[in-house]
Design a protein around this motif. Sequence first.
Motif, mmCIF file in Angstrom:
data_model
loop_
_atom_site.group_PDB
_atom_site.id
_atom_site.type_symbol
_atom_site.label_atom_id
_atom_site.label_comp_id
_atom_site.label_asym_id
_atom_site.label_seq_id
_atom_site.Cartn_x
_atom_site.Cartn_y
_atom_site.Cartn_z
ATOM 1 N N UNK A 1 0.834 -1.204 0.000
ATOM 2 C CA UNK A 1 0.000 0.000 0.000
ATOM 3 C C UNK A 1 0.867 1.251 0.000
ATOM 4 N N UNK A 2 1.872 1.280 0.858
ATOM 5 C CA UNK A 2 2.756 2.456 0.949
ATOM 6 C C UNK A 2 3.505 2.673 -0.362
ATOM 7 N N UNK A 3 3.957 1.594 -0.975
ATOM 8 C CA UNK A 3 4.669 1.715 -2.260
ATOM 9 C C UNK A 3 3.755 2.264 -3.349
ATOM 10 N N UNK A 4 2.555 1.726 -3.445
ATOM 11 C CA UNK A 4 1.660 2.126 -4.537
ATOM 12 C C UNK A 4 1.094 3.532 -4.342
ATOM 13 N N UNK A 5 0.813 3.916 -3.107
ATOM 14 C CA UNK A 5 0.226 5.243 -2.895
ATOM 15 C C UNK A 5 1.225 6.347 -3.186
ATOM 16 N N UNK A 6 2.516 6.036 -3.179
ATOM 17 C CA UNK A 6 3.539 7.032 -3.510
ATOM 18 C C UNK A 6 3.409 7.467 -4.963
#
Length: 332
Positions: free
Chosen positions: A184-189
Motif C-alpha cells: 500500500x505504501x509503495x503504490x500510494x507514492x
Amino acid sequence: MPQQDDDRPTSERHVPVLRDRCVALLAPGVEAARAAGRPPVVVDTTLGMGGHSEAILERFPDVTLVGIDRDEQALALAGARLAPFGERARLVHAVYDEIREVLSELGLDGADGVLMDLGVSSLQLDERERGFAYSYDAPLDMRMDTSRGQTAADVVNTYSLDDLVRVIRKWGEEKFAGRIARRIVEERAARPFETTGQLVEAIRAVVPAGAAKTGGHPAKRTFQALRIEVNEELDVLERAVPAAIESLRLGGRIVVMSYHSLEDKVVKSAFQSRSRSSAPPGFPVELEEHKPELKVITRGTEVPTAQEIEENPRAASARLRAAERIKVRSPR
C-alpha cells in the motif's frame, strides 16, 4: 455481487439474521415489564433496515421500540418500513454506545430488551457506492455514518507503515499484514488509493494464491480491518455493551449477534464479568452488592441452523449470546 434494486420494498431486500430466535429471547424481558405494570421498551441499537424491529413490534403490540442507527440512509429506509406502527417506533440518529443518552432524551428510564446486531449491515454491503465490499469496484469509503469521519481512503493514504501494519494485523487478524501494508505504501507514492478495486489488486499482488483456499478472498481481512478502524467499531462496542446492560431494567434481556471473533470476545467478556460474584475470594458471606448483575441465558454461543443459512447466507458467521439482568445496582 449483483447490484441491488433500490425500488424493492425494504422487507424484500433484507432478511434479518436469527430473527425468530432473537424475538423469543427478548420475550421474557417484555413479560417482566408487564408483570411489573410498566409499558415495555425494547431498544434495537443497530436498526439497519428494520427487520428485527418490525418483528418485535408485530410480536409485542404493547412495546415501544427505540431504533438507533448511525447510518442516515438506514434510518430513512427503516422509518418507511416501520411507519405503520406510528408512535410505537421511535427512531434516533446516534451511535449505539449512546443508548443511555438516547433513552433519557426520549423520557424513558430504561429498557426491557436490548438487541445488538453487530458489524456491517446488508444495506451497507449492497450499496456499491459505500465501498464496504471487495467484490466490485467502488469509492473507498466504508463509513457507516457518511456525514462525518475519515474514510478508508484516508486511512490507506495517510497512515504510516507501522500504523497500517497494526490496523490490518489487529483488526483483520491478517498474517500477511506486513506485506500488504508495504505494498500500500509503495503504490500510494505513485497514485493515491481512491477505489476498492485498486486496493484489492494491491492485496492480490502480495497475498499468496494458496491462502485463499483456507482464508477466503485475499482482501477479506484487510477490508474488515479498515472498516473497523474507520468506524471505531471495537472501541464503540467496548463502551456499548456495558452501557446497554446498565440501561436494562430488572428482568430485562440483552441479545447480541456478532460476526467475528473480535466482536464476540468483547461481548463474552462483558457478560462474564457481570455474571460473576464480586465477593473477594474466601469471603464468608456474599453481600448483596457482590451478587452478579446478569444471568447468562445462552450456553456459549448459538449459531444459525443449516436452513437459516440457506435462506440467508450472511447468517453463516453469526454467533448469538443473550443475558438477563437479575440485579440493578442501587444509586450511590
